[in-house]
Each structure stands twice: as C-alpha cells, then as structure tokens.
Motif scaffolding. Structure first.
Motif, PDB file in Angstrom:
ATOM      1  N   ALA A 103      20.058  34.780 -14.035  1.00 39.99           N
ATOM      2  CA  ALA A 103      18.780  34.006 -13.450  1.00 39.99           C
ATOM      3  C   ALA A 103      18.736  32.646 -13.756  1.00 39.99           C
ATOM      4  CB  ALA A 103      17.443  34.699 -13.887  1.00 39.99           C
ATOM      5  N   ARG A 104      19.329  32.355 -15.051  1.00 41.96           N
ATOM      6  CA  ARG A 104      19.179  30.901 -15.409  1.00 41.96           C
ATOM      7  C   ARG A 104      20.083  30.139 -14.701  1.00 41.96           C
ATOM      8  NH1 ARG A 104      20.114  30.731 -20.263  1.00 41.96           N
ATOM      9  NH2 ARG A 104      19.652  32.841 -21.101  1.00 41.96           N
ATOM     10  N   ASN A 105      21.428  30.957 -14.739  1.00 45.10           N
ATOM     11  CA  ASN A 105      22.577  30.125 -14.446  1.00 45.10           C
ATOM     12  C   ASN A 105      22.946  30.071 -12.887  1.00 45.10           C
ATOM     13  OD1 ASN A 105      23.484  29.805 -16.930  1.00 45.10           O
ATOM     14  ND2 ASN A 105      24.763  31.701 -17.215  1.00 45.10           N
ATOM     15  N   HIS A 106      22.008  30.794 -12.100  1.00 41.83           N
ATOM     16  CA  HIS A 106      22.128  30.771 -10.566  1.00 41.83           C
ATOM     17  C   HIS A 106      20.856  30.283 -10.169  1.00 41.83           C
ATOM     18  CE1 HIS A 106      26.107  32.603 -10.881  1.00 41.83           C
ATOM     19  NE2 HIS A 106      25.619  33.270 -11.576  1.00 41.83           N
ATOM     20  N   PRO A 107      20.282  29.111 -10.133  1.00 42.34           N
ATOM     21  CA  PRO A 107      19.036  28.699  -9.812  1.00 42.34           C
ATOM     22  C   PRO A 107      19.032  28.404  -8.134  1.00 42.34           C
ATOM     23  CG  PRO A 107      20.151  26.833 -10.692  1.00 42.34           C
ATOM     24  CD  PRO A 107      20.899  27.972 -11.038  1.00 42.34           C
ATOM     25  N   ASP A 108      20.243  28.449  -7.608  1.00 41.45           N
ATOM     26  CA  ASP A 108      20.188  28.173  -6.241  1.00 41.45           C
ATOM     27  C   ASP A 108      19.860  29.361  -5.405  1.00 41.45           C
ATOM     28  OD1 ASP A 108      22.568  29.005  -7.412  1.00 41.45           O
ATOM     29  OD2 ASP A 108      23.582  29.269  -5.444  1.00 41.45           O
ATOM     30  N   LEU A 109      19.966  30.497  -6.222  1.00 38.99           N
ATOM     31  CA  LEU A 109      19.657  32.016  -5.273  1.00 38.99           C
ATOM     32  C   LEU A 109      17.937  31.998  -5.756  1.00 38.99           C
ATOM     33  CD1 LEU A 109      22.194  34.311  -6.994  1.00 38.99           C
ATOM     34  CD2 LEU A 109      22.131  33.043  -4.810  1.00 38.99           C
ATOM     35  N   TYR A 110      17.166  31.142  -6.497  1.00 37.67           N
ATOM     36  CA  TYR A 110      15.816  31.337  -6.666  1.00 37.67           C
ATOM     37  C   TYR A 110      15.082  30.321  -6.438  1.00 37.67           C
ATOM     38  CZ  TYR A 110      18.231  35.051  -8.897  1.00 37.67           C
ATOM     39  OH  TYR A 110      19.207  36.210  -9.248  1.00 37.67           O
ATOM     40  N   LEU A 111      15.482  29.525  -5.463  1.00 37.30           N
ATOM     41  CA  LEU A 111      14.738  28.198  -5.072  1.00 37.30           C
ATOM     42  C   LEU A 111      13.268  28.476  -4.707  1.00 37.30           C
ATOM     43  CD1 LEU A 111      17.469  26.268  -3.017  1.00 37.30           C
ATOM     44  CD2 LEU A 111      17.054  26.120  -5.516  1.00 37.30           C
ATOM     45  N   ASP A 112      12.881  29.500  -4.145  1.00 32.97           N
ATOM     46  CA  ASP A 112      11.255  29.538  -3.614  1.00 32.97           C
ATOM     47  C   ASP A 112      10.759  30.420  -4.528  1.00 32.97           C
ATOM     48  OD1 ASP A 112      11.674  28.179  -1.272  1.00 32.97           O
ATOM     49  OD2 ASP A 112      12.633  29.924  -0.212  1.00 32.97           O
ATOM     50  N   VAL A 113      11.341  30.968  -5.719  1.00 31.68           N
ATOM     51  CA  VAL A 113      10.588  31.720  -6.607  1.00 31.68           C
ATOM     52  C   VAL A 113       9.979  30.748  -7.778  1.00 31.68           C
ATOM     53  CG1 VAL A 113      11.056  33.364  -8.574  1.00 31.68           C
ATOM     54  CG2 VAL A 113      12.315  33.588  -6.501  1.00 31.68           C
ATOM     55  N   PRO A 114       8.614  31.250  -7.953  1.00 32.01           N
ATOM     56  CA  PRO A 114       7.881  30.212  -8.956  1.00 32.01           C
ATOM     57  C   PRO A 114       8.705  30.420 -10.289  1.00 32.01           C
ATOM     58  CG  PRO A 114       6.405  31.812  -7.627  1.00 32.01           C
ATOM     59  CD  PRO A 114       7.885  32.216  -7.414  1.00 32.01           C
ATOM     60  N   TRP A 115       8.586  29.254 -11.183  1.00 25.03           N
ATOM     61  CA  TRP A 115       9.305  29.310 -12.048  1.00 25.03           C
ATOM     62  C   TRP A 115       8.815  30.265 -13.128  1.00 25.03           C
ATOM     63  CZ3 TRP A 115       7.416  28.709 -17.108  1.00 25.03           C
ATOM     64  CH2 TRP A 115       5.963  28.267 -17.418  1.00 25.03           C
ATOM     65  N   ASP A 116       7.494  30.389 -13.240  1.00 29.16           N
ATOM     66  CA  ASP A 116       7.002  31.345 -14.299  1.00 29.16           C
ATOM     67  C   ASP A 116       7.441  32.886 -14.034  1.00 29.16           C
ATOM     68  OD1 ASP A 116       5.261  30.885 -11.897  1.00 29.16           O
ATOM     69  OD2 ASP A 116       3.662  32.177 -12.884  1.00 29.16           O
TER      70      ASP A 116
END
Length: 447
Positions: A103-116
C-alpha cells in the motif's frame, strides 16, 4: 540548561487552560494546524503529541482511534437443493488483505483513498473486525506482511495458524487460520515458486480433518500479478493443482478446496484452464493469458505473433515440447455454481468485482472445489455501483482493496466419477471465448 529549539517543538502543550478547538475552519496561513472533524471526537489529552504523517496536510491527533465501522451489508446466496447445513458444514474465507508495504509502495493505485484509510493500524482493525463478523472456520489470507499482529488477534479468537512468506525482497506471504475446536491439521506442505524459476510467489497446501471425521485438502495461493507473464502465472497455478492432487491421493482421494488471489479474470485463458482441465497455450498470447492486460497494442501484437519461447512454454506446461497444459482436477467455482443478482454477477456467474483500485475493477479471487464437496451458500459481493461510489478501496469501512469471499461447503454422499466429465477443451476456441468482458480497466500501464 541551554535552550534547545527542536526539543521545545516536541514538548506537549501546557496542561493549563487549553484553547478551544473549532471544526471545519481552514488554516489562516500555509502550515497552520487543522483539526480533522468526524462524528467522533477523542478527548483532549496533553500527554499525547501531534504527528504529521507523510502525505497528510496539517497535524493529526496521534491518540485518535476511529470507532469500528459497521461491516458493509452483504447477503448469503443459498444453493437451490443443497443439503441442510450441519456439523459437517465448513465455511472458508479467502481474503487478500493488502500488505502494508504494498500500500505504501504503490500510491498511484490509491490516489482517491483518504490517507487515514490507508494507515495500517486502521486497516488492521477493519480486517480483523470483518473476519470476526463472518466467523469462518477457515481463513485464507494473502498479502500478509504483519503476520505477528494478525496471528495474535486470531489466536485470541480460537484460531491456529500457518504462514508461508515470500523470498527475496518481498515482505508478505500467505497465511491460513483454522478454528482449533473444529479442525485438526493432519499434514502441511508449501510451494516456493522461486525454486522452480517461477518468481517468488508462494502457496500453501494443507490437509484438515473436520470434527474428527471428514478430511479434505486446502490450497491457498497468491498468483503473480504481472499481466505480461502469463506463462509464469500458468506455471504457478498448474503446480498448485498438481501438488494438491498428489496430497489428496495420499489421503485416499479426499476432496480439495483451492482459495486465493489468482490474478486472472473469469474471461481469461487461465480461468478456462482451471475450469476445463486443459489449455493449448499456442492459441493464446502469454500477455493476454490472465485477462489483466487490456492494452490495444498488446492485442494487436498477439494477432500477429504469439511469440512463445521454449522457456515460456516450459513455465506454462512443464515441458518445452508440450504446448497443451493440463491438470487432473475437476474443479467447480463456488460462486459460479450459485446464481446471484445481476447487479453483481457477470457472464460466467462469477462476481463482477472482488477488487477495486485506481487501475482495476474486476474479479481475481476464487474458491474452487472438487467432487466430494457441495457448495451450500456463498457470501455475495457488493454491487458494482456501490463499489464505484467509493472511488476505490480501501475505505474507512473496508480495510483492503479486495473484498473477502466466503463459501460454505458440505460433504456429499457420493463422489462422482471423474471419467464422466466431458472433455470440453476440443470445442471451437473462438466460440467458447466470444463473451464480452465485464471487467473495467482504468489504465493500460503495467503496475
């Protein structure tokens, strides 16, 4: 004592007369503190410090813990003529929990996911809460890189466990948990695919005894993701089937359940290989074998030249001189065998989506089983429209970018003779594959 500016910044605020905090007010200047408002506000505690997590704007209260969100509503779908569930019924969950490292190494997959919603401590609580809610007898997890934390939580709930980690730089692996009051582990095996030059993915193969009577084999696998290496994916799946079949034969032909993230869609050639026992790889492009690579360029090239090397053929079929991969198991997919709602089922009867992130919305998770077992019910997935509204998983209610799938199996009275199976692999390939994909791809790039 000399004044230390850095130490002063880390000191907690003075306990006397704290200033009132206001919600929803924008900072007056860049870098000003922001209080994250929610339905629940933790009591102010001067002993805690502020922290600034990577990617978060402003400051967030370190002592805040969101309350448990309710598990999203999902209904059970029952078989029309299944035997009544009883002491010999066994529920099995398969769940890719999204490794914290991934999850931390592929931030491009979770651009719309709230950081928390991506924070591991929040996701861990949601994952454990969901597992506990469905209360399965067996839980097969993939992408487990915080095994000790998960194992401690599961042990408190009466589960024993087995873990097989990946080799190399990978930090995750597969983990299987079972209720010790109902299940006894008789034999355990595992596959490190790197030993066969099939990348560093792993699988578990275990033999269980249910309630001191019925025995069965359970496989748990996380297949390679890389869409362009269909030869490696095929090799991993083929080897799991061979190993599970050998172990079942050792225990007098007991039935088999295969769980996991197969990283292949229901429209793919690999799905066809699983369901029909054979696949002529020369009729397919290895880059299209799993259905995950939807690039038009790849499709155009496949029409011109499939380009299988001897090594790729050997990966897929086990021999560089054999173009037809085969396996000995008559497999049925638990979800495909039980009819669901059109809002969340596709052409093959499989869920329209078990995984959703920025670049993919579709199904890659399955629970397969052999004769000797019947699937009496499955936990239906969420409608695609409901998933789309989240704009991507995980969320503050769902702890992974995959949905857990759950099926209940019962032991049938008679095991059908495998020789009765009709060989469907000789039928016209183009007619069998003329179906419209129900999966949605958001990018043709290879993650």
């Amino acid at each position: 004592m000399a004044y230390n500016p850095s130490r002063a910044r880390l000191s907690p605020p003075a306990p006397a007369a704290p200033r009132p905090r206001k919600r929803g007010r924008s900072p007056s200047a860049p870098g000003a503190a922001v209080w994250r408002a929610s339905a629940y506000v933790a009591p102010f505690d001067h002993r805690r410090r502020w922290q600034d997590p990577a990617g978060a704007s402003g400051r967030v209260w370190q002592g805040y813990h969101a309350p448990h969100a309710p598990v999203p509503y999902r209904r059970w779908v029952f078989a029309d003529e299944a035997s009544t569930s009883g002491s010999d019924a066994c529920t099995i969950m398969s769940y890719n929990i999204l490794a914290d490292n991934n999850a931390r190494n592929h931030p491009d997959l979770y651009l719309d996911v709230p950081w928390d919603a991506l924070r591991w401590d929040s996701r861990r609580r949601l994952i454990i809460h969901e597992i506990r809610h469905w209360d399965s007898d067996l839980v097969c997890l993939q992408e487990v890189d915080r095994f000790r934390e998960i194992a401690a939580e599961m042990k408190n709930r009466g589960y024993e466990c087995s873990f097989k980690g990946r080799t190399g730089d990978a930090k995750d692996g597969c983990a299987t948990f079972w209720k010790s009051e109902r299940l006894r582990l008789l034999e355990e095996d595992s596959i490190d695919f790197s030993e066969f030059n099939l990348r560093n993915n792993v699988a578990q193969v275990l033999v269980f005894e249910l309630n001191g009577t019925q025995k069965f084999v359970l496989g748990n696998i996380h297949v390679l993701f890389n869409p362009k290496r269909g030869d490696v994916k095929m090799g991993q799946v083929r080897m799991l089937l061979e190993r599970a079949n050998a172990l079942a034969g050792k225990w007098d032909g007991i039935p088999i359940v295969l769980a996991g993230d197969f990283n292949s869609t229901p429209e793919s050639a690999i799905y066809k290989f699983l369901s029909t026992m054979k696949l002529n790889v020369s009729l397919h492009d290895r880059r299209q074998l799993s259905g995950l690579d939807s690039s038009e360029f790849g499709l155009y090239c496949s029409l011109l030249n499939y380009g299988w090397s001897d090594e790729e053929v050997r990966n897929a079929t086990g021999s560089s001189n054999v173009m037809v991969a085969s396996h000995p198991l008559k497999l049925s997919s638990s979800y495909a065998m039980l009819k669901g709602n059109s809002s969340n089922r596709g052409y093959h009867g499989e869920p329209l989506a078990t995984s959703y992130h920025k670049k993919f919305l579709g199904t890659v998770d399955y629970l397969w089983y052999t004769p000797g077992l019947e699937c009496s019910r499955v936990l239906d997935t969420l409608p695609v429209d409901a998933l789309r509204r989240t704009r991507g998983l995980p969320t503050r209610e769902m702890g992974s970018d995959h949905l857990p799938i759950v099926a209940e199996f019962i032991f049938s009275e008679q095991i059908r003779d495998a020789s009765e199976q009709e060989d469907e692999s000789d039928q016209d390939e183009s007619a069998r594959e003329a179906s419209t994909s129900k999966h949605i791809y958001f990018s043709d790039s290879d993650s």
